[in-house]
Design a protein around this motif. Structure first.
Motif, mmCIF file in Angstrom:
data_model
loop_
_atom_site.group_PDB
_atom_site.id
_atom_site.type_symbol
_atom_site.label_atom_id
_atom_site.label_comp_id
_atom_site.label_asym_id
_atom_site.label_seq_id
_atom_site.Cartn_x
_atom_site.Cartn_y
_atom_site.Cartn_z
ATOM 1 N N PRO A 113 -10.132 -3.591 3.758
ATOM 2 C CA PRO A 113 -10.475 -3.991 2.384
ATOM 3 C C PRO A 113 -11.887 -4.540 2.252
ATOM 4 O O PRO A 113 -12.522 -4.371 1.218
ATOM 5 C CB PRO A 113 -9.427 -5.071 2.070
ATOM 6 C CG PRO A 113 -8.285 -4.769 2.974
ATOM 7 C CD PRO A 113 -8.906 -4.258 4.232
ATOM 8 N N SER A 359 1.511 -4.527 2.117
ATOM 9 C CA SER A 359 0.463 -4.565 3.125
ATOM 10 C C SER A 359 0.694 -3.544 4.232
ATOM 11 O O SER A 359 1.755 -3.532 4.855
ATOM 12 C CB SER A 359 0.387 -5.965 3.744
ATOM 13 O OG SER A 359 -0.350 -5.950 4.937
ATOM 14 N N THR A 403 -4.331 -2.882 -1.654
ATOM 15 C CA THR A 403 -5.599 -3.593 -1.811
ATOM 16 C C THR A 403 -6.764 -2.631 -1.962
ATOM 17 O O THR A 403 -7.602 -2.780 -2.856
ATOM 18 C CB THR A 403 -5.839 -4.508 -0.597
ATOM 19 O OG1 THR A 403 -4.744 -5.405 -0.466
ATOM 20 C CG2 THR A 403 -7.118 -5.312 -0.777
#
Length: 449
Positions: A113, A359, A403
């Motif tokens: 990210p 995630s 993300t």
């Protein structure tokens, strides 16, 4: 209800709450480790903390600390600028520059990210300015980040290789890296063709000298050089990429030279001398901070603490699962399906589907240990299976719910954001539906490892 089933259900609840309530999954996992370990499994604090991944903690802190310094002193800006100059501003190559750049950043230790957050605003600005599909540019950035994301010194690579080593599985750092690189490179090539990348080859590059000529004649850059795209039409696809040599981002200063040397030193130390990536990177970061304290003043606060918390929390909870026998129990359940290849593809799809909404790192930290008993039977090659799980859990980060996908969505200027969101969601859905089966066929069926 058995303690093992309770611990699995709690893990599902952790993923659901983290996804729907925007709470750090690691913090939830620490609380779950305390609740399940203490109340369900009757474990004391020492046994709960036994699963805390101290080595990965140092890796995460060290490499993100070093990269925060590189960002603060402008080294990352210089890398972007140098990459653009390398292709002389040719529009058709810019998406590939962004792919290579994000891949290089994650390969040398940047969190995925973080690399996307740095490159995506630049890439999407180019896309808006030069009529490049934002979906094309965003996908190139994300797939580039994931392509380099499993190098031996990267965050993802360190995490997966650390889990493999800790679980006593056969592993290959190079095979894992190449699997992710090849899959993401192939996907990027397909996206490039499908979303107008080939059309960019007709775009004309006008360098700084041509603009100077335009300024001297008082006309446009096209008029100063004859204009046109070479196809006899004055109004064809033309784009201008200007590179100002006086721009601060184009200059190397002592701090940037030292930071580039530190990044090279990190690669050499880990790959040649087999030194610990975390301890090496944090040492290099401290040395840079000592000499250039002003540039490094805020670097500690820019360490990827949410990622550190997430990884350490999830793996601590996985340690509790291991201590109470849940991993063996779940692995035996997967094995009981009776068809190893079917079990393998189901695990790949589970990883991809959940990762699209949560995630990727957390999924890898949970799925690989859960597959250990299944892999221990020897009917499925561990190296290929681990690589397939890792790729399936990360290639879907183009989803706008992840993300990286969210960063791309936020970084796109001048677009219909709702339409772009739907495009990312549809593209992410296609990746979830197709890629796990493809990597299963390529990596698991041939029985690699």
């Amino acid at each position: 209800m058995s303690a093992e089933l309770i611990s699995i259900l709690v893990l599902v609840v952790v993923f659901v709450i983290a996804t729907t309530r925007s709470i750090n999954m690691g913090a939830l996992a620490f609380a779950a480790a305390f609740g399940v370990g203490g109340l369900v499994a009757d474990l004391d604090a020492d046994k709960i903390f036994a699963g805390f991944p101290g080595d990965l903690f140092v890796v995460l802190v060290g490499v993100t600390y070093l990269f925060a310094i590189a960002r603060a002193n402008g080294t990352t800006d210089w890398l972007v600028h140098a990459s653009i100059r390398l292709v002389r501003g040719r529009v058709v190559l810019i998406p590939w520059v962004m792919f290579v750049l994000t891949g290089a950043l994650t390969a040398i230790g940047a969190v995925s990210p973080a690399a996307v957050a740095i490159v995506a605003p630049i890439a999407l600005s180019f896309a808006a300015r030069y009529s490049i599909s934002p979906l094309l540019m965003g996908a190139m950035v994300v797939h580039g980040a994931q392509g380099g994301g499993f190098s031996p010194i990267s965050i993802y690579g360190s995490i997966v290789n650390g889990i493999v080593e800790r679980e006593g599985l056969p592993g290959s750092e190079i095979a894992l890296f190449l699997a992710s690189l090849v899959v993401n490179l192939v996907i990027a090539a397909i996206v490039f063709v499908l979303f107008g990348g080939l059309k960019l080859s007709r775009a004309e590059t006008i360098d700084r000298d041509r603009q100077k000529a335009a300024a001297m004649t008082g006309g446009s850059a096209e008029e100063a050089t004859g204009g046109g795209t070479g196809d006899g039409e004055g109004g064809g696809d033309r784009d201008v990429v200007t590179l100002d040599a006086d721009d601060d981002a184009s200059r190397l200063n002592p701090a940037r030279i030292a930071t580039l040397a530190a990044l090279v030193a990190l690669v050499v130390a880990v790959l040649v001398f087999d030194l610990d990536a975390g301890l090496t990177s944090i040492t290099l970061a401290v040395l840079l901070s000592t000499v250039w304290a002003e540039d490094s003043r805020n670097a500690v606060s820019q360490i990827a603490w949410p990622t550190v918390l997430l990884i350490c929390g999830v793996l601590t909870y996985v340690g509790v699962l291991d201590e109470m026998g849940t991993i063996d129990w779940a692995g035996e359940g997967v094995s009981d399906i009776g068809v190893p290849l079917l079990s393998a593809v189901l695990l790949c799809y589970i990883g991809a589907l959940v990762s699209a909404f949560a995630s990727s790192v957390g999924i890898m930290g949970a799925l690989i240990p859960l597959a250990v008993p299944f892999l221990a039977q020897g009917e499925i090659g561990a190296i290929g299976m681990v690589a397939a799980l890792a790729v399936s859990a990360t290639v879907v980060d183009v989803s706008p719910f992840s993300t990286n996908g969210a960063l791309v969505l936020a970084a796109a200027p001048g677009v219909d954001r709702e339409r772009f969101f739907r495009q990312l969601m549809m593209y992410g859905g296609i990746v979830v539906a197709v890629v796990p089966a493809v990597v299963w066929l390529a990596l698991v069926v041939p029985d690699w490892g």
